[in-house]
Design a protein around this motif. Structure first.
Motif, PDB file in Angstrom:
ATOM      1  N   THR A 158       1.962   2.389  -3.336  1.00  0.00           N
ATOM      2  CA  THR A 158       0.973   3.075  -4.178  1.00  0.00           C
ATOM      3  C   THR A 158       0.897   4.557  -3.845  1.00  0.00           C
ATOM      4  N   ARG A 209      -6.804   4.111   7.334  1.00  0.00           N
ATOM      5  CA  ARG A 209      -8.211   3.998   6.944  1.00  0.00           C
ATOM      6  C   ARG A 209      -8.451   2.768   6.082  1.00  0.00           C
ATOM      7  N   ALA A 210      -7.533   2.491   5.182  1.00  0.00           N
ATOM      8  CA  ALA A 210      -7.695   1.357   4.280  1.00  0.00           C
ATOM      9  C   ALA A 210      -7.665   0.026   5.030  1.00  0.00           C
ATOM     10  N   GLU A 222      -3.447   5.176  13.203  1.00  0.00           N
ATOM     11  CA  GLU A 222      -2.173   5.664  12.667  1.00  0.00           C
ATOM     12  C   GLU A 222      -1.017   5.214  13.550  1.00  0.00           C
ATOM     13  N   LEU A 261       0.166   5.869  -0.624  1.00  0.00           N
ATOM     14  CA  LEU A 261      -0.745   6.208   0.470  1.00  0.00           C
ATOM     15  C   LEU A 261       0.013   6.812   1.650  1.00  0.00           C
ATOM     16  N   SER A 262      -0.603   7.797   2.283  1.00  0.00           N
ATOM     17  CA  SER A 262      -0.050   8.370   3.507  1.00  0.00           C
ATOM     18  C   SER A 262      -0.375   7.443   4.673  1.00  0.00           C
ATOM     19  N   ASN A 263       0.230   7.715   5.833  1.00  0.00           N
ATOM     20  CA  ASN A 263      -0.073   6.909   7.013  1.00  0.00           C
ATOM     21  C   ASN A 263      -1.553   6.957   7.350  1.00  0.00           C
ATOM     22  N   ARG A 264      -2.143   8.134   7.241  1.00  0.00           N
ATOM     23  CA  ARG A 264      -3.561   8.277   7.570  1.00  0.00           C
ATOM     24  C   ARG A 264      -4.429   7.480   6.599  1.00  0.00           C
ATOM     25  N   ALA A 265      -4.126   7.587   5.295  1.00  0.00           N
ATOM     26  CA  ALA A 265      -4.906   6.856   4.295  1.00  0.00           C
ATOM     27  C   ALA A 265      -4.714   5.351   4.452  1.00  0.00           C
ATOM     28  N   LEU A 266      -3.508   4.962   4.792  1.00  0.00           N
ATOM     29  CA  LEU A 266      -3.217   3.549   4.997  1.00  0.00           C
ATOM     30  C   LEU A 266      -4.001   3.012   6.198  1.00  0.00           C
ATOM     31  N   LEU A 309       0.829  -1.203   0.000  1.00  0.00           N
ATOM     32  CA  LEU A 309       0.000   0.000   0.000  1.00  0.00           C
ATOM     33  C   LEU A 309       0.866   1.257   0.000  1.00  0.00           C
TER      34      LEU A 309
END
Length: 230
Positions: free
Chosen positions: A178, A187-188, A193, A180-185, A175
């Motif tokens: 691709t 969430r995914a 965090e 993704l930031s830590n926050r987006a990761l 991930l």
């Protein structure tokens, strides 16, 4: 005769593989082309979901499939590892049959995901034709069939007692690759965090790096993950 369900999202590739597998001019040593060792592609599918449906229909009609020859990545359709797991677990009413993965991908994450899903073997598409046919025969007979490169990588993992990334850590690396930031990761993956940061600390330590860019580069170089498709 070995009856094969061929799964690949490219029609041209399927046509080429079918011609290669069924080549009557090259029977296996000691066998004629119409022997029990001959190979026939009796069904095709363009992704994992279509493969499950084709297998289910064939079995319902009493038409046996001896082996599923499965690609891994098939566009937006169900991927090969997921389909392999469903076939081997008999989901949707299908009777489990052997699955042999035939792909271009040779990263640790691809190999392990396929084998953990229950694949009987893992071959690369650039292998010699006879080696692929031999792998089909072996997998259909219940044996394990691994490309030499794949076998060497697995043996290397066992011989070198270096810290191995967990499945979750590999997932996080994929991930990260691709963008993704830590926050987006977080969430995914439905985690915090803080948990992401803890995983990153462990990943960096195991890879001997100190930042995400170096972690991704090292993981790709070591074929732990592959470069994301564009």
């Amino acid at each position: 005769m070995i009856r094969v369900l061929l799964v690949d999202d490219h029609p041209v590739v399927r046509a080429g593989l079918k011609a290669m597998l069924e080549d009557p001019a090259l029977p296996s040593e000691g066998h004629t082309s119409d022997s029990a060792q001959s190979i026939r592609v009796v069904a095709e599918a363009s992704d994992g979901a279509a493969a499950l449906e084709e297998l289910r229909c064939r079995q319902t009609l009493g038409e046996d499939i001896d082996l599923v020859l499965m690609d891994l990545q098939m566009g937006d359709g169900m991927d090969g590892a997921t389909a392999t797991r469903k076939i081997r677990q008999g989901e949707g009413g299908v009777r489990p049959v052997p699955v042999l993965v035939l792909t271009t991908y040779d990263s640790d994450s691809d190999i392990l995901s396929a084998l953990e899903a229950g694949a009987s073997g893992y071959m690369l598409k650039d292998a010699e034709s006879e080696r692929i046919r031999a792998a089909v025969r072996a997998a259909a007979a219940g044996e394990t069939a691994l490309a030499p490169e794949v076998a060497a990588r697995l043996v290397g993992r066992l011989r070198n007692p270096v810290p191995q990334l967990s499945a979750r850590e590999v997932e996080i690396l994929e991930l990260l690759a691709t963008g993704l930031s830590n926050r987006a990761l977080a969430r995914a993956l439905f985690i915090s965090e803080a948990t992401v940061k803890t995983h990153l600390v462990h990943i960096y330590a195991k890879l001997g790096v100190d930042n995400r860019t170096a972690a991704i580069t090292t993981a790709v170089q070591q074929k732990i993950i592959r470069v994301p498709d564009a």
